[in-house]
Design an enzyme around this catalytic site. Sequence first.
Site, PDB file in Angstrom:
ATOM      1  N   PRO A 259       0.862  -1.196  -0.052  1.00 18.33           N
ATOM      2  CA  PRO A 259       0.004  -0.025  -0.016  1.00 18.33           C
ATOM      3  C   PRO A 259       0.855   1.012   0.016  1.00 18.33           C
ATOM      4  CG  PRO A 259      -0.837  -1.763   1.567  1.00 18.33           C
ATOM      5  CD  PRO A 259       0.506  -2.085   0.916  1.00 18.33           C
TER       6      PRO A 259
ATOM      7  N   SER B  72       5.716   2.489  -7.166  1.00 12.96           N
ATOM      8  CA  SER B  72       6.790   2.705  -8.068  1.00 12.96           C
ATOM      9  C   SER B  72       8.198   2.950  -7.300  1.00 12.96           C
ATOM     10  CB  SER B  72       6.780   4.203  -8.679  1.00 12.96           C
ATOM     11  OG  SER B  72       5.297   4.159  -9.192  1.00 12.96           O
TER      12      SER B  72
ATOM     13  N   ILE C 243      -1.374  -8.022  -6.237  1.00 12.49           N
ATOM     14  CA  ILE C 243      -0.488  -9.180  -6.317  1.00 12.49           C
ATOM     15  C   ILE C 243      -1.174 -10.195  -7.419  1.00 12.49           C
ATOM     16  CG2 ILE C 243       1.186 -10.892  -5.602  1.00 12.49           C
ATOM     17  CD1 ILE C 243       1.865  -7.924  -4.789  1.00 12.49           C
TER      18      ILE C 243
ATOM     19  N   GLU D 222       5.050  -2.920 -13.677  1.00 10.96           N
ATOM     20  CA  GLU D 222       6.446  -3.110 -14.162  1.00 10.96           C
ATOM     21  C   GLU D 222       7.082  -1.782 -14.433  1.00 10.96           C
ATOM     22  OE1 GLU D 222       6.352  -5.944 -13.438  1.00 10.96           O
ATOM     23  OE2 GLU D 222       5.457  -7.292 -14.659  1.00 10.96           O
TER      24      GLU D 222
ATOM     25  N   SER E  32       4.895   4.868 -16.911  1.00 10.31           N
ATOM     26  CA  SER E  32       5.380   5.514 -17.911  1.00 10.31           C
ATOM     27  C   SER E  32       6.393   6.489 -17.665  1.00 10.31           C
ATOM     28  CB  SER E  32       4.433   6.088 -19.056  1.00 10.31           C
ATOM     29  OG  SER E  32       3.680   4.991 -19.508  1.00 10.31           O
ATOM     30  N   GLU E  33       5.962   7.438 -16.396  1.00 16.99           N
ATOM     31  CA  GLU E  33       6.840   8.174 -16.176  1.00 16.99           C
ATOM     32  C   GLU E  33       8.089   7.880 -15.258  1.00 16.99           C
ATOM     33  OE1 GLU E  33       3.741   7.845 -15.284  1.00 16.99           O
ATOM     34  OE2 GLU E  33       2.753   9.494 -16.056  1.00 16.99           O
TER      35      GLU E  33
HETATM   36  C1  LIG Z   1      -3.059  -5.352 -13.238  1.00 13.01           C
HETATM   37  C2  LIG Z   1      -1.680  -5.055 -12.341  1.00 13.01           C
HETATM   38  C3  LIG Z   1      -0.866  -6.183 -11.610  1.00 13.01           C
HETATM   39  C4  LIG Z   1      -0.009  -5.871 -10.689  1.00 13.01           C
HETATM   40  N1  LIG Z   1       0.666  -7.132 -10.472  1.00 13.01           N
HETATM   41  C5  LIG Z   1       1.639  -6.785  -9.706  1.00 13.01           C
HETATM   42  C6  LIG Z   1       2.282  -8.044  -8.988  1.00 13.01           C
HETATM   43  O1  LIG Z   1       2.122  -9.138  -9.438  1.00 13.01           O
HETATM   44  N2  LIG Z   1       3.338  -7.885  -8.018  1.00 13.01           N
HETATM   45  C7  LIG Z   1       3.565  -6.538  -7.471  1.00 13.01           C
HETATM   46  O2  LIG Z   1       4.367  -6.493  -6.770  1.00 13.01           O
HETATM   47  N3  LIG Z   1       2.753  -5.415  -8.121  1.00 13.01           N
HETATM   48  C8  LIG Z   1       2.087  -5.430  -8.945  1.00 13.01           C
HETATM   49  N4  LIG Z   1       1.183  -4.549  -9.626  1.00 13.01           N
HETATM   50  C9  LIG Z   1       1.526  -3.304  -8.730  1.00 13.01           C
HETATM   51  C10 LIG Z   1       2.481  -2.405  -9.746  1.00 13.01           C
HETATM   52  O3  LIG Z   1       3.526  -2.713  -9.955  1.00 13.01           O
HETATM   53  C11 LIG Z   1       2.189  -1.001  -9.264  1.00 13.01           C
HETATM   54  O4  LIG Z   1       0.985  -0.593  -9.772  1.00 13.01           O
HETATM   55  C12 LIG Z   1       3.367   0.155  -9.927  1.00 13.01           C
HETATM   56  O5  LIG Z   1       4.528  -0.386  -9.264  1.00 13.01           O
HETATM   57  C13 LIG Z   1       2.866   1.739  -9.664  1.00 13.01           C
HETATM   58  O6  LIG Z   1       2.679   1.579  -8.206  1.00 13.01           O
HETATM   59  P1  LIG Z   1       1.549   2.352  -7.434  1.00 13.01           P
HETATM   60  O7  LIG Z   1       0.502   1.713  -8.191  1.00 13.01           O
HETATM   61  O8  LIG Z   1       1.690   2.072  -6.042  1.00 13.01           O
HETATM   62  O9  LIG Z   1       1.448   3.873  -8.039  1.00 13.01           O
HETATM   63  P2  LIG Z   1       2.482   5.012  -7.334  1.00 13.01           P
HETATM   64  O10 LIG Z   1       3.797   4.753  -7.041  1.00 13.01           O
HETATM   65  O11 LIG Z   1       1.601   5.720  -6.351  1.00 13.01           O
HETATM   66  O12 LIG Z   1       2.448   6.097  -8.517  1.00 13.01           O
HETATM   67  C14 LIG Z   1       1.104   6.576  -8.993  1.00 13.01           C
HETATM   68  C15 LIG Z   1       1.523   7.336 -10.243  1.00 13.01           C
HETATM   69  O13 LIG Z   1       2.472   8.578  -9.923  1.00 13.01           O
HETATM   70  C16 LIG Z   1       3.365   8.723 -11.140  1.00 13.01           C
HETATM   71  N5  LIG Z   1       4.732   8.405 -10.788  1.00 13.01           N
HETATM   72  C17 LIG Z   1       5.266   7.703  -9.996  1.00 13.01           C
HETATM   73  N6  LIG Z   1       6.630   7.671  -9.782  1.00 13.01           N
HETATM   74  C18 LIG Z   1       6.866   9.126 -10.630  1.00 13.01           C
HETATM   75  C19 LIG Z   1       8.050   9.616 -10.935  1.00 13.01           C
HETATM   76  N7  LIG Z   1       9.225   9.201 -10.554  1.00 13.01           N
HETATM   77  N8  LIG Z   1       7.999  10.602 -11.861  1.00 13.01           N
HETATM   78  C20 LIG Z   1       6.756  10.980 -12.287  1.00 13.01           C
HETATM   79  N9  LIG Z   1       5.583  10.522 -11.898  1.00 13.01           N
HETATM   80  C21 LIG Z   1       5.551   9.502 -11.038  1.00 13.01           C
HETATM   81  C22 LIG Z   1       2.963   7.606 -12.113  1.00 13.01           C
HETATM   82  O14 LIG Z   1       2.018   8.409 -13.076  1.00 13.01           O
HETATM   83  C23 LIG Z   1       2.175   6.492 -11.246  1.00 13.01           C
HETATM   84  O15 LIG Z   1       1.355   5.983 -12.112  1.00 13.01           O
HETATM   85  C24 LIG Z   1       0.391  -4.674 -10.506  1.00 13.01           C
HETATM   86  C25 LIG Z   1      -0.395  -3.553 -10.662  1.00 13.01           C
HETATM   87  C26 LIG Z   1      -1.378  -3.672 -11.821  1.00 13.01           C
HETATM   88  C27 LIG Z   1      -2.235  -2.578 -12.144  1.00 13.01           C
END
Ligand SMILES: Cc1cc2nc3c(=O)[nH]c(=O)nc-3n(C[C@H](O)[C@H](O)[C@H](O)COP(=O)(O)OP(=O)(O)OC[C@H]3O[C@@H](n4cnc5c(N)ncnc54)[C@H](O)[C@@H]3O)c2cc1C
Length: 385
Positions: free
Chosen positions: A139, A143, A168, A371, A374-375
């Site tokens: 939670p 990223s 996950i 994975e 885009s940012e």
């Molecule tokens: C369908 C699906 C399957 C998944 N499966 C897995 C899995 O099997 N195992 C696992 O561990 N995780 C999994 N995930 C989680 C996924 O890896 C995370 O959603 C991803 O790493 C982004 O983290 P967050 O959703 O917490 O977004 P946050 O880290 O909160 O980021 C939100 C947004 O902020 C922006 N942002 C983030 N960093 C930056 C930056 N440096 N500069 C500018 N903007 C930025 C981007 O627009 C981003 O989308 C899955 C996600 C999805 C949608």
Amino acid sequence: MAPLPTTFEPELLELPLFDDAHRALARRIERWCADRHGTLAPPTGADPAAHCRALRTELGHSGWLGHLGLEPGEGTDLRSVCVRRQALAFHEDLADFVYSIQELSASAIIRHGSEEQHRRHLPGLAEGTRAGALAFSEPGAGSDLSAVALTATEDGDGFVLNGSKTWIAQGDIADVLVVLARTGDGPGPLGLTAFLVDGDAGGLKATPIRAIAPRSWAELTFTDCRIGPDAMLGDRGHGYVVALDVLERARVTVAAAALGFARRACAYALERARARRAYSRRLADLQLVKSALAAMDVKIAAASLLTARAAWSADHGGEYGRYAAAAKLHATEAAGEIADAAVQIFGAAGLVADSPLERLYRQVRSLRIYEGPSEVLEMIIADAL
Ligand SMILES: Cc1cc2nc3c(=O)[nH]c(=O)nc-3n(C[C@H](O)[C@H](O)[C@H](O)COP(=O)(O)OP(=O)(O)OC[C@H]3O[C@@H](n4cnc5c(N)ncnc54)[C@H](O)[C@@H]3O)c2cc1C
């Protein structure tokens, strides 16, 4: 809808970036998918976890996971993984999903596990009798994985895990999970270690999450979850390195899946534009529709070449992080744009719930987030210049 054209552009596969083995693999998996077209998708309202299990069994039976076993034989390189993902994504989102998660978790074990861990986990993953999962996100850590907070505290000769993971894939059906945990050997990323945790470990609870496109997806809670000393994957304090290695390879394969989705959306759009009449001619004869179709073709070609460059570079031992980021960035953004443009060409018919194009429109959305959003990929590319 009429039968779909083939998944691959033969001229692209003829480039020296690919070998004859890749061309033969592309023909084999294309035939396998085409023979099952329409039967791989979950029926409306089906339980996604149950359908994922069935698809894993079928992929395992048919040998498509065999390269993850103890004696992998041919097709272990990244270009082969990309060929499989492109074909599966072209035909059915959930088949690609199951293949990709099985591949991701097994490759973490193959690349960072001990011989004993290989013997214990790889045969079942390769036969499709056991499901894998990668549990990195939390939670409070997506990223930025250096913020992972789930703790692994030494206890006797093993560890005790406490905390939670979220988003996950296959988390609710996994038999073995690669879990990133904080052992506290250093600050931020230096304090992380990877572990292999059995899906039925005491103190581990999975709660399914419903996704925009049906899939097995879960939140996990670890409450005094005890694991043995042999559960550590790679060296202590090297968990961040394991995670980045797995994610870098995965990005190239996500680009390949995006290509499969994009080629399918483009095929739907082309078919519709040729069949639909407006202003006494075909939609495909209107100049602005031609412009949309041409843009799709160019974006797909660019995505194909970027993906092939990244996979070729990885297979030849090069530094490919920038190439992997560029391939995933372009291919996933392009897939989103192409699916959206295809819906526009369909008009209202593209918005019928559960129609093939509406499902595809939902299926491609997540690719731009997992994975590496885009940012984050843009940041990796710019930092590598
Ligand atoms: C369908 C699906 C399957 C998944 N499966 C897995 C899995 O099997 N195992 C696992 O561990 N995780 C999994 N995930 C989680 C996924 O890896 C995370 O959603 C991803 O790493 C982004 O983290 P967050 O959703 O917490 O977004 P946050 O880290 O909160 O980021 C939100 C947004 O902020 C922006 N942002 C983030 N960093 C930056 C930056 N440096 N500069 C500018 N903007 C930025 C981007 O627009 C981003 O989308 C899955 C996600 C999805 C949608």
